[in-house]
Design a protein around this motif. Structure first.
Motif, PDB file in Angstrom:
ATOM      1  N   GLU A 292       0.945  -1.144  -0.070  1.00 31.51           N
ATOM      2  CA  GLU A 292      -0.027   0.090   0.072  1.00 31.51           C
ATOM      3  C   GLU A 292       0.994   1.082   0.089  1.00 31.51           C
ATOM      4  N   PRO A 293       0.408   2.157  -0.697  1.00 30.86           N
ATOM      5  CA  PRO A 293       1.250   3.569  -0.852  1.00 30.86           C
ATOM      6  C   PRO A 293       1.588   3.982   0.804  1.00 30.86           C
ATOM      7  N   THR A 294       0.535   4.028   1.545  1.00 28.79           N
ATOM      8  CA  THR A 294       0.892   4.434   3.152  1.00 28.79           C
ATOM      9  C   THR A 294       0.607   3.567   4.100  1.00 28.79           C
ATOM     10  N   GLY A 295       0.683   3.611   5.248  1.00 32.24           N
ATOM     11  CA  GLY A 295       0.746   2.708   6.344  1.00 32.24           C
ATOM     12  C   GLY A 295       1.519   1.901   7.118  1.00 32.24           C
ATOM     13  N   ASN A 296       2.772   1.650   6.166  1.00 32.42           N
ATOM     14  CA  ASN A 296       4.048   0.865   6.769  1.00 32.42           C
ATOM     15  C   ASN A 296       4.808   1.700   7.539  1.00 32.42           C
ATOM     16  N   MET A 297       5.384   1.021   8.362  1.00 33.95           N
ATOM     17  CA  MET A 297       6.264   1.799   9.166  1.00 33.95           C
ATOM     18  C   MET A 297       7.685   1.397   9.339  1.00 33.95           C
ATOM     19  N   VAL A 298       8.569   1.930   9.741  1.00 33.47           N
ATOM     20  CA  VAL A 298      10.285   1.582   9.674  1.00 33.47           C
ATOM     21  C   VAL A 298      10.003   0.460  10.856  1.00 33.47           C
ATOM     22  N   LYS A 299      11.018  -0.550  10.736  1.00 31.23           N
ATOM     23  CA  LYS A 299      11.355  -1.557  11.878  1.00 31.23           C
ATOM     24  C   LYS A 299      10.284  -2.486  12.104  1.00 31.23           C
ATOM     25  N   GLY A 379       6.418   2.370  18.300  1.00 34.75           N
ATOM     26  CA  GLY A 379       6.766   1.874  19.851  1.00 34.75           C
ATOM     27  C   GLY A 379       8.221   1.286  19.630  1.00 34.75           C
ATOM     28  N   ASP A 380       8.699   1.004  20.709  1.00 33.62           N
ATOM     29  CA  ASP A 380      10.042   0.513  20.751  1.00 33.62           C
ATOM     30  C   ASP A 380      10.037  -1.159  21.297  1.00 33.62           C
ATOM     31  N   ALA A 411       7.118   0.864  26.585  1.00 34.37           N
ATOM     32  CA  ALA A 411       7.724   0.599  25.466  1.00 34.37           C
ATOM     33  C   ALA A 411       6.913   1.517  24.367  1.00 34.37           C
ATOM     34  N   GLY A 412       6.058   2.478  24.809  1.00 37.67           N
ATOM     35  CA  GLY A 412       5.525   3.255  24.063  1.00 37.67           C
ATOM     36  C   GLY A 412       4.181   2.635  23.180  1.00 37.67           C
ATOM     37  N   THR A 413       3.610   3.339  22.277  1.00 36.64           N
ATOM     38  CA  THR A 413       2.442   2.858  21.604  1.00 36.64           C
ATOM     39  C   THR A 413       2.925   1.831  20.460  1.00 36.64           C
ATOM     40  N   GLY A 414       1.933   0.867  20.689  1.00 37.28           N
ATOM     41  CA  GLY A 414       2.260  -0.178  19.577  1.00 37.28           C
ATOM     42  C   GLY A 414       1.444  -1.584  19.776  1.00 37.28           C
ATOM     43  N   LYS A 415       1.150  -2.228  18.662  1.00 42.99           N
ATOM     44  CA  LYS A 415       0.339  -3.475  18.830  1.00 42.99           C
ATOM     45  C   LYS A 415       1.026  -4.848  19.110  1.00 42.99           C
ATOM     46  N   VAL A 416       0.560  -5.365  19.914  1.00 40.86           N
ATOM     47  CA  VAL A 416       1.028  -6.948  20.413  1.00 40.86           C
ATOM     48  C   VAL A 416       0.420  -7.846  19.425  1.00 40.86           C
ATOM     49  N   GLU A 417       1.353  -8.419  18.642  1.00 37.75           N
ATOM     50  CA  GLU A 417       0.906  -9.581  17.999  1.00 37.75           C
ATOM     51  C   GLU A 417       1.652 -10.782  18.168  1.00 37.75           C
ATOM     52  N   VAL A 418       1.133 -12.049  17.951  1.00 39.48           N
ATOM     53  CA  VAL A 418       1.627 -13.286  18.449  1.00 39.48           C
ATOM     54  C   VAL A 418       1.260 -14.028  17.130  1.00 39.48           C
ATOM     55  N   VAL A 419       2.385 -14.991  16.483  1.00 37.69           N
ATOM     56  CA  VAL A 419       2.180 -15.958  15.275  1.00 37.69           C
ATOM     57  C   VAL A 419       2.930 -16.972  15.822  1.00 37.69           C
ATOM     58  N   HIS A 457       6.507 -16.311  17.521  1.00 34.77           N
ATOM     59  CA  HIS A 457       6.970 -14.954  17.071  1.00 34.77           C
ATOM     60  C   HIS A 457       6.227 -13.945  18.080  1.00 34.77           C
ATOM     61  N   VAL A 458       6.835 -13.006  18.681  1.00 35.04           N
ATOM     62  CA  VAL A 458       6.153 -12.178  19.439  1.00 35.04           C
ATOM     63  C   VAL A 458       6.631 -10.857  18.806  1.00 35.04           C
ATOM     64  N   THR A 459       5.830  -9.844  18.367  1.00 35.05           N
ATOM     65  CA  THR A 459       6.121  -8.564  17.893  1.00 35.05           C
ATOM     66  C   THR A 459       5.196  -7.638  18.479  1.00 35.05           C
ATOM     67  N   PHE A 460       5.922  -6.440  18.657  1.00 37.42           N
ATOM     68  CA  PHE A 460       5.281  -5.287  19.189  1.00 37.42           C
ATOM     69  C   PHE A 460       5.525  -4.193  18.160  1.00 37.42           C
ATOM     70  N   ALA A 461       4.709  -3.353  17.704  1.00 39.47           N
ATOM     71  CA  ALA A 461       4.472  -2.421  16.737  1.00 39.47           C
ATOM     72  C   ALA A 461       5.241  -2.751  15.152  1.00 39.47           C
ATOM     73  N   GLY A 462       5.156  -4.181  15.114  1.00 41.32           N
ATOM     74  CA  GLY A 462       5.632  -4.876  13.799  1.00 41.32           C
ATOM     75  C   GLY A 462       6.818  -5.308  14.006  1.00 41.32           C
ATOM     76  N   VAL A 463       7.678  -5.182  15.146  1.00 40.38           N
ATOM     77  CA  VAL A 463       8.936  -5.493  15.329  1.00 40.38           C
ATOM     78  C   VAL A 463       9.218  -6.763  16.478  1.00 40.38           C
ATOM     79  N   PRO A 464       9.910  -7.665  16.089  1.00 43.56           N
ATOM     80  CA  PRO A 464      10.091  -8.899  16.919  1.00 43.56           C
ATOM     81  C   PRO A 464      10.768  -8.253  18.353  1.00 43.56           C
ATOM     82  N   ILE A 465      10.279  -8.837  19.460  1.00 47.94           N
ATOM     83  CA  ILE A 465      10.759  -8.427  20.912  1.00 47.94           C
ATOM     84  C   ILE A 465      12.008  -9.246  20.971  1.00 47.94           C
ATOM     85  N   PRO A 466      12.899  -8.870  21.960  1.00 46.89           N
ATOM     86  CA  PRO A 466      14.179  -9.532  22.231  1.00 46.89           C
ATOM     87  C   PRO A 466      13.786 -11.040  22.601  1.00 46.89           C
TER      88      PRO A 466
END
Length: 772
Positions: A292-299, A379-380, A411-419, A457-466
């Motif tokens: 999509e032209p917009t909506g994607n974020m770094v990391k 988020g971080d 960690a700030g604002t971000g979505k928690v996702e588990v796959v 897989h556990v991610t926060f704001a689309g980025v894998p957590i440690p």
């Protein structure tokens, strides 16, 4: 206008208007170069015609090396005409024409034959052939090609009167145009010079042989023609009477091209051809947030899907180029679904406009490349932690719910996702349940259903957590309730001493565990025989020697399976039997169909008969007394499973009762009521001892099922029945009576008795045996 028209007139100089030559082609003025003896088109035509002749002469082991001279003695010309016409010459000729007169006479025999075949020639006589007049010889061969390869073979079954009025050239061109509606084919010269039309024709005759012809490089005509002509040679049986270099030569004449193309209308595809699906990358499509032209974020992981169902078979490659021009390959995973989709993801490292290139079979799909603007992350993920038993390397087991907790404070604002990926690498088979519990804490629960290594897989704001992804090894669950045991040796009553009591235990799907079986009787623990029957099935036998109560305990992983322990009342030894029972209904059957068997008296004092059927459903029972010491018994099971069929005499189970019948669901296209049996071997009278008693079973309308024939004499002795499959839905059957007593034949289709079965055959007379 093209000089190829004038060339067509050159080689047909010896053909009369009525002889099949294409006289409607306009004669165009020929250039001095075209008329020269060494004109390139003449050499190509001579080569093509020579190869055409040799293809037909192969079957008689003859060959032409020089078309100008090798026909001079008439022998090869006669052989060629006999092969083409499949007829012999009308008169004899010289087999060794050493003198010119003999050669002239042989050629005359050939020309007379053509005249009698109504193939008219003009300006060609024996002298022209013997003297090697190349122009007239080429005209003669063209006449033969036109008559035998172009005019006759393609149109034998054609009824269109308008088409019959066309010249052979027009009809061949029309046939090709119908095969290649996507190409503007209007001639037999320049339209074939890129080689692509040859590929299109081959693929039209055998779809998949040259599926990518439309992507061939037009600047490489020889390569294109070679590919198409080799495939046609190998798999359509079309010999290369013209070479790839010649057919794309601008100097080629139409007659040479027509000679080659005239072989296609009757070409047949050989078995084993390497057919490939046609590729159309523009019909592949991509969709999802990652493009999509917009909506994607770094990391943050950017995902999208590529669907290739309408594009054919090919590899998907995706490249992502950041604003600085650095390019990386995205991760592509085939989903192996009906739409042939691929899951794609990449993680942009910088902000700005990225270019996402999606290639299918090396070519851009529709709308590729895509421009995607990547914004700053919200988020971080490095400040997020997770812990709990559901993330431990070991300790989790299949079919048991586990959990872990995720902490996002600071960690700030971000979505928690588990796959979660299962051991096969598939996502979505294990569905995690995520619950927000307040104070920036989340609990994730999931239930693995397979043993093996899972990846969480556990991610926060689309980025894998440690430490993500986590590797979790799931052990196999022990599930005794998934085991089941069936068999006569587990029935509450019916088993007698000195009879083998058998049963089976099914453990498939019950996880891992140890199977243990114990049988305790009045004298203590009994010896039990065990056999591995494969696929998680085990067979067991015990042999009770004293009457009384026996307890059969079956455990899986130390726990009782369903209905265990089993209590079995073993009766006293079976005495002299007054009745016996046999037939397909005591072994199996089909839901909703009658399961039939026969009960026969042994002696005169039978006593009182009784029947009962125990199983997954109630089953109606009918008994038909035949008045001859036997009766037909039928019961109707309504559910699949194992049924215990008790046959009682004076309220006691007869020997081997209860009989265990495996009732199965009715298969598709199953009609035992439409199977018929007839023949002298099933008639009440007419069967003789020691002579084959024959009959036929017609199962043409019975669907697909096994046929079984059981024959038994009045003394309870089985009689071997021979069954021969005739291959047309009928079976030839026979048996040989060995005693002059009544015989009973039971015919079943898929375990169900056919109409009129059982068949009772009266006492056969003894066969006459002449004295020696």
């Amino acid at each position: 206008m093209s000089s190829s028209h004038s060339r067509a007139g050159q080689s047909a100089a010896g053909a009369a208007p009525g002889g099949g030559a294409d006289t409607r082609d306009a004669e165009m003025p020929a250039t001095e170069k075209d008329l020269a003896e060494d004109a390139p088109w003449k050499k190509i035509q001579q080569n093509t015609f020579t190869r055409w002749c040799n293809e037909h002469l192969k079957c008689v082991s003859k060959r032409i090396a020089n078309l100008q001279t090798d026909l001079s003695d008439g022998l090869r010309l006669i052989a060629l005409l006999e092969v083409l016409s499949q007829k012999k010459m009308h008169r004899k000729h010289n087999q060794r024409p050493t003198f010119r007169q003999m050669q002239l006479e042989n050629v005359s025999v050939a020309l007379e034959f053509l005249d009698r075949e109504s193939i008219k020639l003009v300006s060609i006589d024996s002298k022209a052939i013997v003297d090697g007049n190349l122009k007239l010889i080429l005209g003669l061969i063209w006449t033969l090609i036109l008559h035998y390869s172009i005019s006759m073979p393609m149109w034998d079954e054609e009824e269109d009167e308008e088409a019959k009025k066309q010249t052979p050239k027009q009809r061949l061109l029309g046939w090709i145009q119908n095969k290649l509606p996507q190409l503007p084919i209007t001639n037999f010269s320049r339209d074939w010079q890129s080689g692509r039309a040859l590929g299109a024709l081959v693929d039209s005759c055998a779809p998949g042989l040259c599926p990518d012809w439309d992507s061939w490089d037009a600047s490489k005509p020889v390569n294109n023609a070679r590919e198409a002509m080799q495939q046609a040679d190998d798999w359509l049986g079309i010999p290369q009477v013209i070479t790839p270099e010649e057919i794309v030569d601008p100097n080629v004449d139409e007659h040479s091209v027509m000679t080659y193309l005239s072989q296609f209308p009757k070409a047949k595809l050989k078995p084993g051809a390497p057919l490939r699906p046609k590729l159309n990358p523009k019909k592949a499509r991509a969709y999802g947030p990652g493009i999509e032209p917009t909506g994607n974020m770094v990391k943050k992981r950017a995902e999208f899907t590529v669907e290739t169902r309408s594009a054919g078979q090919g590899e998907v490659l995706v490249y992502v180029e950041d604003p600085a021009g650095h390019q990386e390959e995205a991760k592509v995973t085939a989903n192996n679904d009906k739409n042939r989709t691929f899951s794609v993801w990449y993680v942009p490292e910088v902000t700005g406009t990225h270019k996402v290139t999606v290639l299918f079979a090396g070519q851009h799909i529709a709308k590729s490349p895509f421009e995607v603007y990547v914004d700053k992350s919200q988020g971080d993920a490095s400040k997020v932690t997770a812990q709990g038993p559901g993330l431990e390397p070991s300790g989790n087991i299949a079919n048991k719910t586990t959990y872990f907790e995720i902490f996002t404070a600071g960690a700030g604002t971000g979505k928690v996702e588990v796959v979660i990926q299962d051991p096969a690498g598939q996502k979505g088979t294990v569905e995690p349940q995520l619950e927000a519990r307040g104070d920036s804490t989340y609990r994730c629960t999931y239930q693995p259903t397979m043993e093996g290594v899972h990846t969480v897989h556990v991610t926060f704001a689309g980025v894998p957590i440690p430490r993500s992804p986590y590797t979790v090894t799931v052990g196999q669950a022990c599930n005794p309730s998934a085991c089941r045991a069936v068999g006569r040796g587990l029935q509450p009553k019916g088993v007698r001493v000195k009879e083998t009591a058998d049963f089976k235990v099914y453990t498939k799907g019950a996880g891992s565990g140890e199977l243990k079986v114990t049988v305790k009787g009045p004298k203590g623990e009994e010896r039990v025989k065990q056999k591995d029957l494969g696929d998680g099935v085990y067979g067991f036998e015990y042999y009770p020697t004293v009457p009384g109560t026996y307890i059969v305990t079956i455990t899986w992983g130390g726990q009782n399976i369903g209905r265990s322990p089993f209590e079995v009342k073993v009766g006293t030894e079976c005495g002299n039997q007054k009745v016996r029972a046999w037939g397909p209904g005591l072994e199996g059957g089909v839901v909703g169909k009658s399961a039939d068997f026969v009960v026969e008296a042994i002696g005169d004092d039978v006593g009182t008969l009784g029947f009962s059927v125990e199983g997954p459903s109630q089953a109606k029972i009918e008994c038909d007394d035949k008045g001859d010491g036997s009766c037909d018994v039928r019961y109707w099971p309504q559910e699949a499973g194992e049924y215990a069929v008790h046959v009682l005499c004076n309220s006691e189970d007869i020997r081997l009762s209860p009989f265990m019948a495996d009732i199965r669901d009715a298969p598709q296209d199953f009609h035992p009521d439409r199977v018929k049996a007839r023949g002298p071997g099933l008639e009440k009278t007419g069967v003789a001892v020691n002579k084959p008693a024959e009959f036929t079973v017609d199962a043409k309308h019975g669907g697909k099922a096994p046929l079984r024939v059981q024959v038994q004499d009045n003394e309870g002795c089985p009689v071997e029945a021979l069954v021969k499959d005739n291959g047309n839905g009928t079976y030839s059957c026979s048996y040989v009576p060995r005693k002059p007593v009544k015989h009973t034949a039971m015919v079943s289709w898929g375990g169900v008795s056919i109409p009129n079965s059982p068949f009772r055959v009266s006492q056969p007379p003894a066969a006459f045996s002449p004295s020696r």
